[in-house]
Design an enzyme around this catalytic site. Structure first.
Site, PDB file in Angstrom:
ATOM      1  N   GLU A 119      82.522  25.283  44.172  1.00 57.91           N
ATOM      2  CA  GLU A 119      82.977  26.644  43.883  1.00 57.91           C
ATOM      3  C   GLU A 119      83.188  27.470  45.148  1.00 57.91           C
ATOM      4  O   GLU A 119      82.873  28.657  45.211  1.00 57.91           O
ATOM      5  CB  GLU A 119      82.023  27.351  42.916  1.00 57.91           C
ATOM      6  CG  GLU A 119      82.060  26.731  41.523  1.00 57.91           C
ATOM      7  CD  GLU A 119      81.453  27.619  40.453  1.00 57.91           C
ATOM      8  OE1 GLU A 119      81.585  28.848  40.551  1.00 57.91           O
ATOM      9  OE2 GLU A 119      80.850  27.058  39.524  1.00 57.91           O
ATOM     10  N   LEU A 148      56.139  17.116  53.435  1.00 55.62           N
ATOM     11  CA  LEU A 148      55.570  15.956  52.751  1.00 55.62           C
ATOM     12  C   LEU A 148      55.564  14.693  53.620  1.00 55.62           C
ATOM     13  O   LEU A 148      54.929  13.697  53.261  1.00 55.62           O
ATOM     14  CB  LEU A 148      56.330  15.668  51.455  1.00 55.62           C
ATOM     15  CG  LEU A 148      55.786  16.363  50.194  1.00 55.62           C
ATOM     16  CD1 LEU A 148      56.017  17.871  50.253  1.00 55.62           C
ATOM     17  CD2 LEU A 148      56.436  15.798  48.928  1.00 55.62           C
ATOM     18  N   GLY A 149      56.270  14.757  54.729  1.00 61.42           N
ATOM     19  CA  GLY A 149      56.278  13.607  55.636  1.00 61.42           C
ATOM     20  C   GLY A 149      56.863  12.372  54.984  1.00 61.42           C
ATOM     21  O   GLY A 149      57.900  12.429  54.321  1.00 61.42           O
TER      22      GLY A 149
END
Length: 379
Positions: free
Chosen positions: A363, A338-339
């Protein structure tokens, strides 16, 4: 072997997607920004049967298997990993511990309130100075007639403030003795049992994390799960199953990040064509899809073994380790695809990126998983 959703899985997936569209997705940004723990959402998940997925119907639960449980966590985590995390902690840890090791009277007393989310559950093992080294815990419980008196604290506890009931592991013997710890069920409002600082976290901000404080907290012996001294051994067995849930959480994050990146790459054009047509982006998408398939296979193998009463120490650790790591890798790549937009809160990629890191820590860290795996395969 058929890997498609069975009827129950499809029903759960459809139900969560419909519920999420109305109750979760519109609020995710606000919850994340303000670190809001949306209790009302979990009450509604209780109405849907998702707060007691593994609990038999005789206690008011849904009576499903780990196969359906994996699906539920995954689908919730695609929508909002914080919701998936809290749902998993409630089911696997608090509720799961009581289900696995409680007496019949204890199950009848507490499980019906947990499966409906009338009560939100918490689980306390970790302490400030004893994260992975749980056997060195400092919180003590000393016998006083029919009661045990707890002193100490626990930290990084999911639902420590908003929870109504907790399973807490305290030292009843020598420090470092794996048979020197005991599991106690403690209801909120018990004198000497309070909550402390709420953590301001990088990610998973809508899942509440805080500390427990015990100051001469008196707990009746009837609230002990199993036998005195069994608490640590019980906890390790609880975590075997809990790791499948965190693996499922990682899988949901990975899928959410992957779908975000794939959709964007098909819509975003540069140099006259969608960026998905460029090999640099196409190869990232291919790597994401392959890692997700591999994680899914590890998780469903572990779930299959758990459903059939087989030991899942190795397989659960492998699933948790691999799924957690690929969640981080895929969410990182999604931001890259997505830049600049991936670095903004207008797109979900940055939230998956922040949320994913917890999976490699909670965990049992990735390093602990490798210790577990190596010990199992070398012995």
């Amino acid at each position: 072997m058929d890997f498609s959703y069975n009827e129950n899985q499809q029903m759960i997936a459809d139900m969560i997607r419909t519920f999420g569209k109305n109750e979760i997705t519109p609020n995710v940004r606000e919850w994340d920004d303000n670190q809001t723990f949306p209790i009302e959402v979990f009450k509604k998940l209780g109405d849907l049967g998702l707060m007691g997925v593994l609990v038999p119907t005789e206690y008011g639960g849904s009576g499903f298997s780990y196969t359906e449980y994996v699906t539920a966590i995954e689908e919730l985590s695609i929508l909002d990993p914080s919701i998936g995390l809290s749902m998993a902690a409630h089911n696997s840890l608090c509720t799961g511990h009581i289900l696995q090791f409680g007496s019949e009277d204890q199950k009848k007393k507490w499980l019906p309130k947990l499966v409906t989310a009338e009560w939100i559950g918490a689980w306390g093992l970790t302490e400030h100075n004893t994260g992975s080294d749980a056997r060195a815990m400092s919180t003590t419980a000393k016998k006083d007639g029919e009661y045990w008196v707890l002193n100490g604290s626990k930290n990084f506890i999911t639902h420590a403030i908003s929870g109504n009931i907790a399973v807490v592991i305290a030292r009843t013997g020598k420090k470092g003795d794996s048979h020197g710890m005991t599991a106690f069920v403690i209801e909120k409002g018990t004198e000497g049992f309070t909550s402390g600082k709420k953590e301001d976290k990088l990610g998973m901000r809508a899942s509440e994390t805080a500390e427990f404080i015990f100051d001469n907290c008196r707990v009746h012996e009837s609230n002990i799960l199993g036998d005195v001294g069994d608490g640590f051994v019980q906890s390790m067995k609880v975590l075997d199953g809990g790791r499948i849930s965190i693996a499922s959480l990682g899988l949901g994050i990975a899928k959410g990040a992957y779908e975000t990146a794939k959709k964007y790459s098909q819509e975003r054009e540069q140099f006259g064509k969608p960026i998905s047509h460029f090999q640099a982006i196409a190869f990232k998408i291919a790597d994401m899809a392959t890692k997700i398939e591999a994680a899914e296979l590890l998780i469903y193998k572990a779930a299959y073994l758990k459903n059939n009463g087989k030991k899942v120490t190795t397989e659960g650790a492998m699933a948790k380790y691999f799924s957690s790591e690929i969640a981080v890798e895929i969410s990182t790549d999604a931001v890259q695809v997505l830049g600049g937009y991936g670095y903004t809160k207008d797109f979900p990629a940055e939230r998956y990126y922040r949320d994913s890191k917890l999976c490699t820590i909670g965990e049992g860290t990735s390093e602990i998983q490798k210790i577990v795996i190596s010990k199992q395969i070398i012995k």
